[in-house]
Each structure stands twice: as C-alpha cells, then as structure tokens.
Design an enzyme around this catalytic site. Structure first.
Site, mmCIF file in Angstrom:
data_model
loop_
_atom_site.group_PDB
_atom_site.id
_atom_site.type_symbol
_atom_site.label_atom_id
_atom_site.label_comp_id
_atom_site.label_asym_id
_atom_site.label_seq_id
_atom_site.Cartn_x
_atom_site.Cartn_y
_atom_site.Cartn_z
ATOM 1 N N CYS A 74 0.584 -0.917 -0.264
ATOM 2 C CA CYS A 74 -0.079 -0.142 0.033
ATOM 3 C C CYS A 74 1.333 1.368 0.136
ATOM 4 C CB CYS A 74 -0.697 -0.270 0.563
ATOM 5 S SG CYS A 74 -2.889 1.282 0.786
ATOM 6 N N HIS A 124 -3.717 -5.094 0.156
ATOM 7 C CA HIS A 124 -2.879 -5.876 1.549
ATOM 8 C C HIS A 124 -3.024 -6.893 1.381
ATOM 9 C CE1 HIS A 124 -2.639 -1.911 3.775
ATOM 10 N NE2 HIS A 124 -3.958 -1.632 3.140
ATOM 11 N N GLU A 176 -1.977 -9.477 3.047
ATOM 12 C CA GLU A 176 -1.148 -9.659 4.007
ATOM 13 C C GLU A 176 -2.828 -10.536 4.842
ATOM 14 O OE1 GLU A 176 -0.415 -7.266 3.202
ATOM 15 O OE2 GLU A 176 -0.859 -5.348 4.950
HETATM 16 N N1 GLN Z 1 -2.041 6.343 2.989
HETATM 17 C C1 GLN Z 1 -1.942 5.442 1.748
HETATM 18 C C2 GLN Z 1 -3.310 6.026 1.347
HETATM 19 O O1 GLN Z 1 -4.362 6.088 1.718
HETATM 20 C C3 GLN Z 1 -1.645 4.391 2.260
HETATM 21 C C4 GLN Z 1 -2.542 3.695 2.617
HETATM 22 C C5 GLN Z 1 -1.995 2.069 3.578
HETATM 23 O O2 GLN Z 1 -0.928 2.113 3.299
HETATM 24 N N2 GLN Z 1 -3.324 1.887 3.916
HETATM 25 O O3 GLN Z 1 -3.778 5.556 -0.373
#
Ligand code: GLN
Length: 548
Positions: free
Chosen positions: A395, A520, A522
C-alpha cells in the site's frame, strides 16, 4: 441451536486473549463443529479505523464492506475491524463479517439515534435495559445469520474497566436467558512469576475472578497466561479460590509457535471439558492436519532476514498480519523469518546508515499514513532500487516505491504523494477520483475486497498464476497513471489494475524483484496457505541470500 462461549480477560491487557479465543474455537473445529466469532470492543470509536496503530495495534480489513444502518436513512460503511479478527481468520480459516465486531460506538449510536426517532417514546433511556438489550440483539443477529454450532464472544479490555461493564451485565442476562448447558464462560488471566520468591503468583487472578463474581458471573474455565506452564500447586490454589474444579484451570504458557496452543489445550482436555459444560456430545478430535501444520513451523530451520523500514517501530502488534504473512511464506520454504524494524528517521539524519539494508535478504515497506518518517522510507526505497534488493511495498510502501522511482530514475527530485506534500510539483501519488471531496475521516477510504486484474507476463502474475484475484484494500491515494506511463518507458511496469482498468493496483521494476502493491495481501495469508505475493518475495529474498 447455537451454543455460546464468552471469553473475558483479567489482570491486564495484551495477554493474547484473541489467540486463546481462536484456539478454543479450533478445539471445536477438531470435533467437526461449525464455529464463528464475535469480538466486543468497549471503546467509543465506531470502528478502529481512526486509531493509531502504535496505540491500538493493527487495523484489520475484512473482505466484506458492511453497511451499518442503525436507523432508516442513516448509514455508515465498516470494513476496518479489530486485529483479533486476523487471528480468528488465520486460526479458523473463516471469512468474517465486519458485523461481528461490536463496539460501544456502534451500540450507543444505535440507541441514541433510535431515541431521537422516538422509538422509546415516554421512556428514560438507560444502560440497563436499553444498552444491554442492544448488545444482546447484536449477538443474536450474528447467531441467526451465521447459524454456527458454537459462537465465541470475546469481550475486549479487562474485567473491572468501567467501559466494559455494560457488556458483562449483558452477558450475565444472556446466560440466564439461554439457560444452563447453552453457554460457557472462560476467563483469561495472567499469572506472574515473582523472581524474588521463585514462585508463580495466583493473587491477581483471584482478584479478577472475584470482580467477575461480584457482577454475577462465575467462570467455568480459567485460562492462565504465564511464561512457564502452571505448577500443580498453583492450579490447586486457583481452583480452590476461584471456585472451579482443578481440571478447569488451564495453562497457557509462552510459545514459540502460537499455532501450537490448540494442541496444548487439547492435551489438557479443554475440548472435552467445554463440550460437557455445553451439553454437547464430545466427538473425538481429529488433530492430524493441525499437528502437521504445527510441525511445519517447528521444524523450519535457517532464516530469511527481512528489514522493515517504517514509521511505527514501537509495538510488534502494529503489523501483526504482515509479520504472520512473512512467517507463513517463510515456512513454505522451510525457514523462519528474522524481521527487524528500522526506524527510518535514522536514514534522514544520516543516509550513510542505509547500508544496513545490504545485510538483509529483503526489504518490506509497510502501509502508512501522514508525514512523519516518510522521507526516510523514500530513501530506503531509493537504496533498494539502486542496489536491486528484493523489495515488497504494501500500500503506502508500494506508493513509496513509485515515488522513489520517479525521483531516482525519472529525475523528479521532489516527486511525492500529495498526502505527504500537498504542494509538490510532481504529485505522482494523488487522491483517488472518488476521494477528492471526502470530509469524514472514518470509514470513508476505499475499503474491503476488490478484484485485481493482473497483467500477464509480470512478476505478479508469476506469483499468482491467475488473471483475476480478490484482495483487500484500504487507501485514499493511488499511483497516477500519467506518471506511470512515463515510468513504463524507463524500466517500471504496471502489473495490475482494478476492474475498470483505470486504477493502478500494482507496479514492479523490470530488473530484480521489486514489487509494490496497492492492496494488503497479508490479510488473506493463512498458516497453511501463504499469500502468493509474500511467497514470491521470500523466494526472491532467499535467492539473494544464496548469492550473497
Ligand atoms: N496513506 C495511503 C493512502 O491512503 C496508504 C494507505 C495504506 O498504506 N493503507 O493511500
């Protein structure tokens, strides 16, 4: 008919009540019963989405996005839930609905909005019965929808906390209403070892059981967390003072492989004991598969060294699903991970410190929000690009790979995410189109499970060997396609898009194994089924190790 097992905690928090709850569920799965779980969080947040991971631990993301409608015409979306659900999903192999996480925020909001609608006209709204009724209704809604044989209900916090009292009262009423033989109460406590007298001490547990009893709740089973297994002496003592038979005092010592806990409970006959309390026929447990799984983890030899440069370095729980996903992937190759968190502010002070990354097999950049420590994370990504270190960016970590690439390869020295620097001339990571006008912070990110369309011939495709997969998301920002086009002429590849083909879901470098994903993975990794991306990352890291 559903039977209920309530799990409360005593003495202190952070003693692994979630793992205990999940392991109890496993005992019933061994006996071929269908199990489901509720977690109660007594805080006033509607969901944990706005909580700081350092303060609270990881925020878990469900596949499903739940529309929480306390009254007609009022709606919130929820997919961000307590990290214990990660433990439940990993142990029980289930997909859990966000509706299974009950918070005080949701309970009180519901009752108050109903009051405004006039649903209780003429009545004084009180904790008992209105709040306790709403708590019981939420529990029964899950039981009716999921119809499990066993529904576990973990009450967060510690017995004695003011905010948890309505829940304990609701449980007292619930047990009475369901009748004998239909519910069991398990109390999880901590038994400290006092060095000076070389003894395990029972007093804190005695006190917390007494607090429970004062609220009309007698536990059926006491599970004691401790460093070493409980001595017979202390088991006898706890039995006497806490009003449970000695066989209902269960030892839950520190374990190197947490997945072993259900087997340890089984050895102490906890499964049969609970079946008896719940008037269920005790079927003989099938432990074969789980034993095999545990031995896979116990027999792993050798290590893979992973660096995690990031912002939140204080508590292990902030990234528990990532740690577990790494562990699952490593076990598939017969190795154990050695994970080191590296506070990126040290790179900002002294870029010479980046060399530490060379001593690792792979670098994982974590999810994140906000500004603190980000420059250091970008420096780590630049270093990984230059040195072609195996890199997995999750992310925010994926967005950072892109920012670093734009800076070092495309020469846009101040490229950034508009989240980090709203005034950057190169906003290579920017708000998603539908996020441009967001006001409320809670539950408004792009959340939950979405299709990921993988580009054939990419490293990502090699990992999944599938064109379309569903992964879980939690973001507001994304990699800007126009800049990605430029990067594609310079050694970067977009390796996945969303279902519309417009939003970039993953990138990778042509050389080496450097992959950034917007999702994500994971959250879908399981001890017996590692996430394909994590597996490919560990494989690349082990390859580097061999060549080092
Ligand atoms: N802050 C970033 C966004 O909102 C990444 C979010 C995250 O790592 N879950 O896109």
């Amino acid at each position: 008919m559903t039977k209920y097992i309530m799990v409360t905690g005593g003495v202190m928090s952070g003693i692994g009540k979630g793992v205990t709850t999940a392991s109890i569920g496993k005992l019933f799965q061994f006996r071929n019963y269908d199990v489901d779980v509720i977690k109660i969080d007594p805080y006033l947040n509607v969901d944990p989405g706005t909580l700081n991971p350092v303060e609270h631990g990881e925020v878990y993301i469900t596949e499903e996005v739940w529309e929480f409608k306390p009254v007609e015409g009022f709606k919130l979306t929820i997919s961000e839930i307590d990290q214990d659900f990660g433990t439940y999903e990993r142990f029980l192999g289930k997909v859990i609905s966000p509706e299974q996480n009950i918070t005080s925020g949701q309970v009180y909001l519901t009752v108050i909005l109903q009051e405004r609608r006039g649903e209780f006209l003429g009545k004084t709204i009180q904790i008992i019965p209105h709040i306790t009724d709403e708590i019981k209704r939420r529990i029964r809604t899950v039981a009716e929808k999921k119809k499990p044989d066993i529904l576990l209900i973990e009450v967060g916090g510690t017995v004695g906390d003011i905010e948890a009292m309505p829940y304990l009262e609701a449980i007292r009423q619930f047990r009475l209403e369901e009748g004998k033989g239909n519910t069991a109460l398990v109390h999880v406590t901590y038994v400290p070892f006092l060095e000076t007298v070389q003894q395990q001490k029972s007093k804190p547990t005695q006190h917390s059981v007494r607090t429970l009893q004062g609220m009309g709740l007698q536990p059926d089973v006491i599970v004691c967390r401790s460093e070493e297994p409980l001595s017979d002496d202390i088991k006898r003592k706890l039995s006497l003072y806490c009003n449970v038979p000695p066989e209902a005092v269960i030892s839950n010592p520190d374990l190197e492989v947490v997945y072993k806990l259900p087997l340890l409970f089984e050895e102490q006959k906890l499964g049969d004991y609970l079946c008896n309390i719940l008037s269920l026929p005790s079927r003989s447990p099938d432990l074969e598969g789980w034993r095999k799984l545990v031995s896979l983890y116990e027999n792993a030899t050798g290590t893979v060294r992973i660096a995690m440069p990031g912002k939140y370095t204080q508590i292990v729980d902030s990234y528990i699903s990532i740690n577990e996903a790494i562990r699952h992937a490593a076990a598939a190759f017969g190795v154990r991970p050695h994970i080191e968190w590296i506070d990126t502010s040290t790179f900002e002070e002294d870029p010479g410190k980046l060399e530490i990354l060379d001593s690792f097999d792979g670098v994982l950049l974590t999810p994140g929000f906000g500004v603190r420590g980000v420059e250091g994370m970008i420096l780590a990504a630049e270093y990984a690009i230059e040195r072609k270190l195996p890199y997995l960016g999750i992310c925010f970590g994926g967005q950072i790979l892109f920012i670093a690439f734009c800076r070092v390869v495309l020469g846009m020295k101040v490229a950034n995410s508009s989240e980090v620097d709203p005034d950057t001339p190169y906003p290579v990571v920017d708000l998603l189109p539908e996020q441009r006008n967001f006001k409320d912070k809670g539950g408004t990110m792009r959340l939950g499970g979405h299709e990921v369309h993988i580009v054939r011939g990419s490293k990502l495709w090699d990992a999944y060997k599938q064109d379309v997969v569903v992964e879980r998301f939690r973001h507001r920002y994304h990699i800007m396609p126009d800049y990605a086009r430029k990067a594609e002429n310079a050694g970067l590849r977009v390796s996945a898009y969303d279902a519309t083909g417009k939003i970039i879901n993953a990138i990778e470098l042509e050389e080496g194994w450097l992959v950034g994903v917007q999702f994500h993975p994971e959250f879908k990794s399981r001890p017996d089924k590692p996430s394909p991306v994590y597996k490919a990352f560990i494989e690349a890291s082990l390859k580097r190790r061999k060549n080092m």
